[in-house]
Design an enzyme around this catalytic site. Sequence first.
Site, PDB file in Angstrom:
ATOM      1  N   ASP A   1      24.302   9.760  37.375  1.00 27.95           N
ATOM      2  CA  ASP A   1      25.458  10.534  36.903  1.00 27.95           C
ATOM      3  C   ASP A   1      25.837  11.706  37.799  1.00 27.95           C
ATOM      4  OD1 ASP A   1      23.046  11.983  36.073  1.00 27.95           O
ATOM      5  OD2 ASP A   1      24.445  13.319  35.041  1.00 27.95           O
TER       6      ASP A   1
ATOM      7  N   ASP B   1      18.504   6.742  37.009  1.00 26.70           N
ATOM      8  CA  ASP B   1      18.372   8.195  36.923  1.00 26.70           C
ATOM      9  C   ASP B   1      18.010   8.534  35.468  1.00 26.70           C
ATOM     10  OD1 ASP B   1      18.848  11.042  37.514  1.00 26.70           O
ATOM     11  OD2 ASP B   1      20.666  10.771  36.301  1.00 26.70           O
ATOM     12  N   ILE B   2      17.472   9.711  35.245  1.00 26.36           N
ATOM     13  CA  ILE B   2      17.025  10.061  33.881  1.00 26.36           C
ATOM     14  C   ILE B   2      18.043  10.969  33.172  1.00 26.36           C
ATOM     15  CG2 ILE B   2      15.226  11.186  32.506  1.00 26.36           C
ATOM     16  CD1 ILE B   2      13.223  10.383  34.709  1.00 26.36           C
ATOM     17  N   ASP B   3      18.138  12.225  33.630  1.00 22.73           N
ATOM     18  CA  ASP B   3      18.965  13.214  32.917  1.00 22.73           C
ATOM     19  C   ASP B   3      20.452  12.904  33.065  1.00 22.73           C
ATOM     20  OD1 ASP B   3      17.024  15.725  32.176  1.00 22.73           O
ATOM     21  OD2 ASP B   3      16.353  14.650  33.959  1.00 22.73           O
TER      22      ASP B   3
HETATM   23 MG   LIG Z   1      21.181  12.846  36.296  1.00 26.43          MG
END
Ligand SMILES: [Mg+2]
Length: 275
Positions: free
Chosen positions: A223, A43-45
């Site tokens: 997250d 995942d990125i953010d």
């Molecule tokens: Mg995220």
Amino acid sequence: MKSELADMTLEQKRTIPDDDVPDSVPVPHALVPHLGETAILLDIDGTLLDLMPTPREVWVPPGLSDTLNRLVERTSGALALVSGRSLNDIDLIFAPDVFRAVAGHGAEMRLSADSEADDVHAPPLDKELKRRLAAIAKLSPGILLEDKGYSLALHYRLAPHAEKAIYESVSLIRADLPNAPIEVLPGKFVCEIKHSGFTKASGVRELMKHEPFRGRRPLFIGDDVTDETVFAIMPDMNGLAFSVGRRAMGVNGHFDAPSDVRAFLARLLDDTRLE
Ligand SMILES: [Mg+2]
């Protein structure tokens, strides 16, 4: 991730180097047998990148691009970003790098890092439905409309007082169209309406059917609430799941912060025993 140590065999424990490893950085050797047999899904953010006050303010810290590119090399290309952002957005953030990706919560997929290759997209939202949802932005100045084609996002960070009115309006439209195949993804100061036919998990399942991912053991790190659909399918693929910032249900371990994830990834490369 700390919890994994307790479950390890003596043999595994002996392989842990004695140098000081921060508690939240997992020990790669015990958890990632061989990069050559692993698919790295990120995942990125809030996972790779630190969260910022607005999505546009995120930035790629020094060293991350190099780490990701080296992991791509070491996994023969089996590294993919898994994000709610569109492919377009992801490319802007990581430019000039182009990574394989499951984007738009599974609505978009890039199976080849060759930017000339075709990306796979979910069908767009119905035009009339989109028009009605878009009209919600007129409720208040400060509501920003983002049309991703396959979904529509109403950002209201600049108009937080409008939250209730936005969700009520979306509910009215959904009540009016009970058979429309859509679902609402609530986020932080954003209400996103998308097709119900795909999720990050459906995107990851599809991705894992294709080379160079096929047959590998996935390692997913995420997250947020939408990442939980992916955590849930990792056991089906003999995969490993790690959450960030909290210990989510069903994960093998967790990191405290994105900086710990970045340190973990860099350390995978340093550990030559993973060859
Ligand atoms: Mg995220």
